[in-house]
Write an enzyme that holds these catalytic residues in place. Structure first.
Site, PDB file in Angstrom:
ATOM      1  N   ASP A   1      40.663  29.170  47.046  1.00  0.00           N
ATOM      2  CA  ASP A   1      40.270  29.743  47.226  1.00  0.00           C
ATOM      3  C   ASP A   1      39.967  28.566  45.373  1.00  0.00           C
ATOM      4  O   ASP A   1      41.271  28.819  44.279  1.00  0.00           O
ATOM      5  CB  ASP A   1      40.674  30.834  46.040  1.00  0.00           C
ATOM      6  CG  ASP A   1      39.632  31.775  45.243  1.00  0.00           C
ATOM      7  OD1 ASP A   1      38.242  31.316  44.777  1.00  0.00           O
ATOM      8  OD2 ASP A   1      40.388  32.950  44.840  1.00  0.00           O
TER       9      ASP A   1
ATOM     10  N   HIS B   1      40.884  36.528  41.507  1.00  0.00           N
ATOM     11  CA  HIS B   1      41.228  35.014  42.016  1.00  0.00           C
ATOM     12  C   HIS B   1      42.102  34.278  41.012  1.00  0.00           C
ATOM     13  O   HIS B   1      42.997  34.836  39.826  1.00  0.00           O
ATOM     14  CB  HIS B   1      40.129  34.414  41.490  1.00  0.00           C
ATOM     15  CG  HIS B   1      38.924  34.636  42.280  1.00  0.00           C
ATOM     16  ND1 HIS B   1      38.383  34.671  43.796  1.00  0.00           N
ATOM     17  CD2 HIS B   1      37.795  36.141  41.782  1.00  0.00           C
ATOM     18  CE1 HIS B   1      37.444  35.482  43.745  1.00  0.00           C
ATOM     19  NE2 HIS B   1      37.240  35.952  42.741  1.00  0.00           N
TER      20      HIS B   1
END
Length: 553
Positions: free
Chosen positions: A195, A368
């Site tokens: 990610d 995130h």
């Protein structure tokens, strides 16, 4: 001569160079598995479009090889495309309990529930699908039940992190399984796919639990109603709002279609714990004093049809914003949504509400990983090769640089684009070709029937309007008209002189066609259009879409 060994092909069809519509294919010999199947939201140039899908051409052409879809978590940009793909390809779906629960809501809407095989897995499970062995690894994200994937075949071993962060104090106490990442790293990983959303930000992402403390302090001493807007999928955020409400002797009302659906599913599956006597129907909130109610609603991104936007515009039948109401917008703006959110905040202030948003208080944390968390995963896994995923191109580039800063050779960090075919084995990882990629637009019930030309026309209409000319001909001679209709260009009643002159221009064009003995309708329309275009631009400096209509009697 020894037979050439097969390599693992990795083909991203979405999620690279963008944040959204994540979907990646893993192909080995005669087997394909798909990781995630998401949608993207339309940008401002996509007039009237409801959703943006990847191009499924390669999948459809190879559907006999497809064995399964593996889901990392239940966000729209990872599961939203499933119903559209499943209408063309029948394939089983694997995901954790909450993820499958959210998928089932979508399948029911599209009448695909009975036709689709769903298989629930949990972290630490290992499954065999064709030539692949897949292990699910516990991670943390802004939705519960998120997992990373360890994908193994004869050619190579891959770890795909999915969307993740490292949260040592998660609400559900399911801490990311760093021990397993370490063990797999020791066994040897050929490729890491990670990610990239927050790679530009230094440090660590703050724990979700910190937001709960902010809610507790914001609720203290408030005598008015409290409304909290957040993402429906962020069940841990909803849980903390509900906990703060109960701690302040308030009932909870749920508002907004997606919020109602997700909270219902999460409660049924045991991911959301709100006692029945703490929940009231949104239609009954006026039966309670203002200091007895908290409303949890959708609309944190300023979406025009979401509940909070309609409340701010005074168009929500079930609830009106009252002077003194406290509205908390517990989310950060997705790029492109800033103007819509600002409009909602301004409208709420005009109605007399007090508004708290991210700039004013710590009411949102990201799902995130930031740089230090990413560095930790890279170090634990120690992969030979790296392919950044989930991010705009600048994010992918920065993530590749981060890997290089940690000692990875520059040529081993592969930054690529949607549609690339990446071949990987124990000794190499490189782009070897391309497959069809791009976007498919969803407009109402139409899928893929709106393309660039239609979007260009919609843009043209939105900017300069429409100018229609109707003429009736008989044996090449004008018997009625020209009549003029203007939509979005000028108001006819206030532009009589321009309309009259436009009719004269059309009459001149028709006379010219008659003189030259032109009878083909296309040529007559072309002459009318060219003459009007030149005249209207000269008079108004605008270029409306001109639509000549010829009728013959």
């Amino acid at each position: 001569m020894a037979a050439k060994k097969s390599k693992l092909k990795i083909i991203p069809l979405g999620g690279l160079g963008e944040v959204g519509k994540n979907i990646t294919l893993f192909e080995y010999k005669k087997d394909i598995i798909i990781v995630d199947c998401g949608v993207a939201f339309p940008d401002e140039s996509m007039f009237g479009i409801d959703a943006v899908l990847p191009d499924y051409t390669y999948l459809i052409n190879n559907k006999d090889k497809i064995r399964a879809v593996l889901l990392t978590h239940g966000h729209e940009d990872h599961i939203g495309g499933l119903p559209y793909m499943l209408k063309q390809i029948d394939v089983p779906i694997y995901g954790t309990k909450l993820t499958i629960g959210l998928v089932e809501n979508k399948l029911a809407e599209h009448k695909l529930l009975n036709a689709t095989t769903r298989k629930v897995v949990k972290a630490k499970d290992k499954i065999q699908i064709g030539g692949f062995e897949i292990e699910f690894i516990q991670t943390n994200h802004s939705i519960a039940d998120s997992v990373a994937l360890h994908i193994k075949c004869e050619a190579a071993t891959v770890i795909h992190t999915g969307d993740f962060k490292i949260d040592f104090t998660p609400i559900d106490e399911n801490v990311i399984d760093l021990k397993r990442f370490t063990e797999l790293g020791s066994e040897g990983v050929d490729l890491l796919m990670a990610d990239s959303t927050n790679v530009e930000l230094p440090g660590y992402t703050v724990s979700e639990r910190s937001v709960g403390k902010t809610f507790m302090s914001l609720f203290d001493g408030v005598e008015s109603r409290i409304l909290v807007a957040t993402f429906a999928s962020n069940i841990h955020r909803v849980q903390q709002v509900a906990d703060a409400a109960r701690a302040h002797n308030r009932k909870v009302a749920i508002s907004g279609r997606s919020m109602v659906n997700v909270t219902k599913t999460a409660r049924e599956l045991g991911y959301l714990h709100i006692p029945e006597d703490c929940i009231v129907d949104i239609r009954d909130i006026n039966k309670y004093e203002p200091n007895e109610i908290v409303v949890i609603t959708t609309g944190s991104q300023g979406e025009p049809l979401a509940a909070l936007s309609r409340m701010a515009a005074g168009e929500y039948r079930q609830l009106s914003i009252n002077r003194g109401d406290l509205v908390i917008i517990s989310a950060s703006a997705i790029p492109g949504n800033e103007k819509m959110i600002t409009k909602v905040i301004n409208n709420l202030y005009k109605l007399g509400a007090e508004v708290v948003y991210e700039k004013l208080a710590d009411i949102h944390v990201s799902g995130h990983a930031k740089q230090d968390e990413l560095k930790l995963i890279h170090t634990l896994v120690g992969a030979k090769f790296f392919m950044p995923v989930h991010g705009e191109y600048r994010m992918l580039m920065r993530h590749a640089q981060l890997a290089e800063e940690l000692g990875m050779p520059e040529e081993n960090a592969i930054v690529t684009e949607n549609g690339a075919v990446v071949e990987v084995d124990k000794t190499s990882c490189k782009v070897v070709g391309r497959v069809p990629s791009g976007i498919t637009l969803v407009d109402g019930l139409g899928i893929g029937d709106v393309g660039n030309i239609v979007l260009r026309d919609r843009k043209h209409l939105s900017e300069d309007g429409l100018f229609i000319v109707v003429v009736t001909l008989s044996k090449g001679k004008t018997v009625a008209g020209p009549d003029v209709i203007s939509r979005g260009f000028v108001y006819v009643r206030e532009s009589e002189e321009l309309i009259s002159q436009s009719r004269d221009v059309v009459k001149t064009a028709l006379a010219k066609c008659e003189e030259k003995n032109i009878h083909e309708w296309n040529k007559i329309k072309g002459e009318i259009k060219d003459s009007l275009e030149h005249f209207l631009y000269e008079k108004t400096m605008r270029k409306p879409m001109i639509l000549p209509i010829i009728m013959e009697v």
